[in-house]
Design an enzyme around this catalytic site. Structure first.
Site, PDB file in Angstrom:
ATOM      1  N   THR A 107      -3.551  34.526 -12.592  1.00  0.00           N
ATOM      2  CA  THR A 107      -3.871  35.363 -13.744  1.00  0.00           C
ATOM      3  C   THR A 107      -2.621  36.065 -14.261  1.00  0.00           C
ATOM      4  O   THR A 107      -2.433  36.207 -15.473  1.00  0.00           O
ATOM      5  CB  THR A 107      -4.943  36.404 -13.380  1.00  0.00           C
ATOM      6  N   LYS A 111      -6.272  41.934  -2.406  1.00  0.00           N
ATOM      7  CA  LYS A 111      -5.212  41.131  -3.000  1.00  0.00           C
ATOM      8  C   LYS A 111      -4.445  40.440  -1.885  1.00  0.00           C
ATOM      9  O   LYS A 111      -4.516  40.830  -0.733  1.00  0.00           O
ATOM     10  CB  LYS A 111      -4.260  42.008  -3.824  1.00  0.00           C
ATOM     11  N   GLU A 114       3.452  43.655  -4.019  1.00  0.00           N
ATOM     12  CA  GLU A 114       2.519  44.119  -5.046  1.00  0.00           C
ATOM     13  C   GLU A 114       2.079  45.552  -4.778  1.00  0.00           C
ATOM     14  O   GLU A 114       1.976  46.359  -5.711  1.00  0.00           O
ATOM     15  CB  GLU A 114       1.300  43.193  -5.097  1.00  0.00           C
TER      16      GLU A 114
END
EC number: 5.3.1.6
Length: 264
Positions: free
Chosen positions: A39, A105, A114
């Site tokens: 994404t 995640k 991240e």
């Protein structure tokens, strides 16, 4: 640079819709964290398109080597987190999100970077397709980044710890890339925890990170401010901490107003 949606699957069309909506929140002069994953690829491309078209001045901190290669190749200006310090906004994908906007995640193995980038940001926008929305976290395997030294001992300690938590499953598997263990950009290994359902994500996150050898887990708790869910037909829904704040929203009313509504 504009992408043709004709050959995209419904899931990819949804991801693209969320990604393109997310870059509407980028303002000139911002310092941005760029996420990793399928994404996020759509988001980086949409961001590069907008920056080029409008001559925007933005500085980007990528969360993986793959994102850095993509963003740099598209002409976005890159820097490091140490060089820029605090970030204005991070935009990233997710593997799951729940009604509290808590996340799992790490499907792409970049959850350590991240999480560092997201927590160094004033705001975090997550982009997703509808399949990522769940009532309770845990259906997607929870990733753990672990150091290679003594990793089998670490795995045993993790398995013992899981027995004390409210979970549907307790399988711990070493992530593989073909015939070899998968490795993160730090050169570490990944253990995937197949838990089914996580009863208390906060207690589990704290306990996992206390095990020697565990670098970081993929639970992102109290970090995300907004989730933009795209649909195959191009619609988007914007989710705040108290539910959908803009059903079917497809225009920008201003970043300040939407974030205020999400926090209300």
């Amino acid at each position: 640079m504009t992408e043709d949606t004709a050959d995209l699957s419904p899931a990819d069309r949804a991801k693209r819709a969320a990604a393109r909506r997310s870059v509407d929140f980028v303002r000139d002069g911002m310092k941005l964290g760029l996420g990793t994953g399928s994404t996020a690829v759509f988001m980086v491309r949409a961001l590069a398109e907008r920056v080029a078209a409008q001559g925007m001045d933005v500085t980007c901190v990528p969360t993986s080597e793959a994102t850095a290669r993509l963003a740099g190749g598209l002409g976005l200006r890159l820097s490091t987190l140490d060089a820029v310090g605090r970030l204005d906004l991070t935009i990233d994908g997710t593997d799951e999100f729940d009604p509290r906007l808590d996340l799992i995640k790490g499907g792409g193995g970049a959850h350590l970077r991240e999480k560092i980038v997201a927590t160094a940001s004033d705001r975090m926008i997550v982009i997703a397709d509808p399949a990522k929305q769940v009532a309770t976290l845990g259906a997607f395997p929870l990733p753990l980044e672990v150091v290679e030294f003594g990793w089998q001992v670490t795995r045993r300690l993790v398995a013992e710890l899981l027995a004390d938590h409210d979970l549907l499953g307790q399988t711990v598997a070493l992530r593989m890339a073909g015939d070899a263990p998968a490795r993160t950009d730090q050169g570490n290994l990944i253990l995937d925890l197949h838990l089914g359902r996580i009863g208390d994500a906060r207690a589990l996150s704290l306990a996992l990170n206390q095990i020697p050898g565990v670098v970081e887990n993929g639970l992102f708790l109290d970090i995300c401010d907004m989730v933009i869910v795209g649909h195959p037909d191009g619609r988007v829904d914007i989710h705040g901490a108290h539910g959908i704040v803009a059903p079917g929203q497809d225009t920008t009313d201003g970043i300040e107003n939407l974030f205020r509504d999400a926090d209300a």
